[in-house]
Write an enzyme that holds these catalytic residues in place. Structure first.
Site, short mmCIF file in Angstrom:
data_model
loop_
_atom_site.label_atom_id
_atom_site.label_comp_id
_atom_site.label_asym_id
_atom_site.label_seq_id
_atom_site.Cartn_x
_atom_site.Cartn_y
_atom_site.Cartn_z
N HIS A 98 38.89 -93.06 20.20
CA HIS A 98 39.74 -92.99 20.64
C HIS A 98 38.45 -91.70 21.43
CE1 HIS A 98 42.91 -95.70 21.64
NE2 HIS A 98 43.16 -95.54 20.81
N GLU A 118 46.01 -102.70 14.85
CA GLU A 118 46.83 -102.82 15.47
C GLU A 118 46.08 -104.15 16.17
OE1 GLU A 118 47.13 -97.69 15.14
OE2 GLU A 118 45.62 -98.82 16.84
N ASP A 162 43.64 -99.04 23.68
CA ASP A 162 44.55 -99.71 23.65
C ASP A 162 45.02 -100.46 24.52
OD1 ASP A 162 44.90 -98.56 21.27
OD2 ASP A 162 45.04 -96.79 21.80
N HIS A 177 44.22 -102.58 19.87
CA HIS A 177 43.37 -101.59 19.70
C HIS A 177 41.99 -102.19 19.38
CE1 HIS A 177 41.89 -97.40 17.70
NE2 HIS A 177 40.68 -98.39 16.82
N ARG A 209 40.93 -90.88 24.65
CA ARG A 209 41.64 -89.55 23.92
C ARG A 209 41.17 -87.92 23.32
NH1 ARG A 209 44.83 -91.81 18.96
NH2 ARG A 209 45.45 -93.49 20.99
#
Length: 230
Positions: free
Chosen positions: A144, A209, A151, A212, A99
């Protein structure tokens, strides 16, 4: 027109045809990064931040194409997970991996816009948007961005149907915690399958999460990248 003139015109036409291709060509990935579908051909991708199906309700900065970029060691580890699932008619589906910092900055601006609650019902119905940083749902730095966090979920190979994890990707709330008491036993078993395989091949889970995971021995633990996904 003499031969020299014809060759000159031909060269100009060739150059004109080549220039758009050069302009539109994606920049090569930094050393150590790969496109995941080059390592795992046919991997299912649903790159949520390229779409408007995410908690911001719009495509996120830095995602220019619906591609999945990740560090090579993380990609090779994911291939081992995929190889273990395939004989059982199951496989992985990826929601996000590398990301850009530009995307994280986009999240920060979105979080600061208290009036923008377009996706509250779907993604954070019980969370006050002003508390997203305090409660750890949004951060100014993301794992990320270091390139080795992913994910993902598990799907059925034939239908592409996701296994029921008792909660959806990117939902902000306790139901997303891997060991949440709000989740029924059969859904917890699906989470445990994903978690067990990911840990087996070198990933660390995140306690808020279920989707994740970060490669434990990530190659760039202190570097936050900002090249676009394209």
């Amino acid at each position: 027109m003499n031969n020299r003139g014809k060759h000159f015109v031909s060269a100009l036409i060739t150059l004109a045809l080549l220039i758009p291709a050069v302009i539109n060509a994606a920049q090569p990935l930094p050393e150590g990064f790969v496109y995941l579908d080059d390592v795992i051909p046919g991997i299912r991708l649903e790159m949520r931040y390229y779409s408007d199906n995410n908690f911001t309700g719009r495509r996120v900065d830095g995602y220019l194409k619906p591609r999945c970029i990740i560090s090579k060691p993380a990609a090779l580890a994911l291939k081992k997970v995929q190889d273990d699932l395939l004989p059982f008619g199951l496989e992985l589906k990826i929601f996000d991996a590398y990301r850009p910092q530009a995307a994280v900055d986009n999240f920060i601006r979105w979080a600061a816009d208290i009036g923008d609650t377009k996706m509250k019902k779907e993604y954070y119905p019980d969370v006050d948007k002003t508390n997203l940083f305090r409660d750890g749902y949004i951060a100014s730095r993301s794992g990320h961005t270091r390139g080795s966090t992913v994910d993902l979920t598990i799907i059925q190979s034939g239908s592409g149907k996701e296994l029921d994890m008792g909660g959806t990707f990117d939902f902000f709330g306790p139901v997303s915690w891997p060991d949440s008491s709000l989740v029924q036993a059969d859904k917890k078993a699906n989470r445990l399958l994903l978690r067990t395989l990911m840990i087996m091949y070198g990933f660390k889970p995140y306690d808020k999460e279920w989707w994740h995971f970060t490669l434990a021995n990530e190659p760039y633990p202190n570097t936050y990248f900002n090249f676009p996904v394209e």
